[in-house]
Design an enzyme around this catalytic site. Sequence first.
Site, PDB file in Angstrom:
ATOM      1  NE  ARG A 300      -4.048  -0.059   1.726  1.00  0.00           N
ATOM      2  CZ  ARG A 300      -4.069   1.125   2.267  1.00  0.00           C
ATOM      3  NH1 ARG A 300      -3.241   1.422   3.247  1.00  0.00           N
ATOM      4  NH2 ARG A 300      -4.927   2.028   1.852  1.00  0.00           N
ATOM      5  CB  CYS A 330      16.634  -6.271  -5.840  1.00  0.00           C
ATOM      6  SG  CYS A 330      18.002  -6.888  -4.876  1.00  0.00           S
ATOM      7  CD  GLU A 331      11.048  -2.666  -8.386  1.00  0.00           C
ATOM      8  OE1 GLU A 331      10.776  -1.674  -9.039  1.00  0.00           O
ATOM      9  OE2 GLU A 331      11.360  -3.756  -8.897  1.00  0.00           O
TER      10      GLU A 331
END
Length: 403
Positions: A300, A330-331
Amino acid sequence: MSEQLTNEQLVRIAQEFGTPVYIYNADKIEKQYQRLRAAFEGGRVKIFYAAKALTNLSVLRFIHKLGANVDCSSINEVKLALQAGFDPSRVLYTSNGIHFAEIEEALLLGVFVNIDSLYNLQKLGEKYGNRYPVGVRLRPNIMAGGNLKISTGHDRSKFGIPVEQLGQLQDIIRKYGIRIQNLHIHTGSDIKDADIFIKGIDVLFDIIPHFPDLRSIDLGGGFKVAYKDGDPVINIEELSQKVLAAFDAHEAARGLEIWFEPGKFMVSECGYLITSVNLLKETAATTFVSINSGFNHLIRPMFYDAYHRIENLSNPGGAVAPYSVVGNICETDTFAWDRPLPEVREGDLLVFYNAGAYGYEMASTFNSRFRPAEVIVRNGKAQLIRKRDTMEDLIRNQVVVDL
Ligand SMILES: *Cc1c(COP(=O)(O)O)cnc(C)c1O
């Protein structure tokens, strides 16, 4: 019954079941349902819990036990609801963009369906004539909700049959004798203003006379709850007064049932996501706190820019400083930027509040990480209701081939 779990309870559960873990306080779900019942007393209003907010079977069973009905957004949710013990007569399927085969399946299971396209209504008529009474979802062309991603009633929304197509809708109904027993609108989520529902009602009231088989008006869900202190929330009592007054004032609406489909209101505040701190990283811009979670567990904040209150359960009395709480995938997965928190150290337990609705339900295994465990607390007693994923879960449906 206690509305809030204490920090001590949360810490104990995290120690027993590990982190990350979703915890739901069933007492709070009951409280929220009772608030709705009290606000809408009189038997005219039916509450359908919007299952998509949180579909764990134990939660569905509990909500069934409380006496609520359930609103589903896929045929699989319908099946989960039936498995949880709901009688088909208490299950509603508000479909969107689905293949007609799913509507058929739901009707054959004995579930009432809100149809949201002329296309599927036509198919219903062709195949079954007037055999199955259904509802129709209309698009009232009203802007409502916390942001565009969760607004569903405006004039560029894919949801529902646009009200301006009433003529075509009537042509199909007349041609096949289809009995329309429910008119549905759901304009969005995070609605704080009761008047939005009144606006929707006004659109519906004008067209009631075109539907002689009508039994109910379905106003959807979207009741806003507080995510932080001072957040404006919907006033259920005011909503009830205004809605009932509007129905009483309108001749054609007087005999009709009123349906609501709250999801977030029922289960947002019951939920806690507890995570552990992996490490801290000092940078010129901010101090990062990396936790053993990410948007793979709670999407969210990244998806809706949603604010979730965070507390440091392990050091509540520590010196307050700003921290940027991020995940370990990894983001970019920022939960909060420069959020004031009591001093955070490796291993501390951080809790996210309002994690019951659209939390676990939107979790994924992105980065091949496990989805969290789920635990429910009733009268102070904590029980596991879903195990954490394992490597087996990640591999289960894969078919390994030699190429
Ligand atoms: C999502 C949805 C709801 C519930 O919305 P909340 O904001 O969780 O109350 C109700 N009805 C329909 C048709 C929905 O799609």
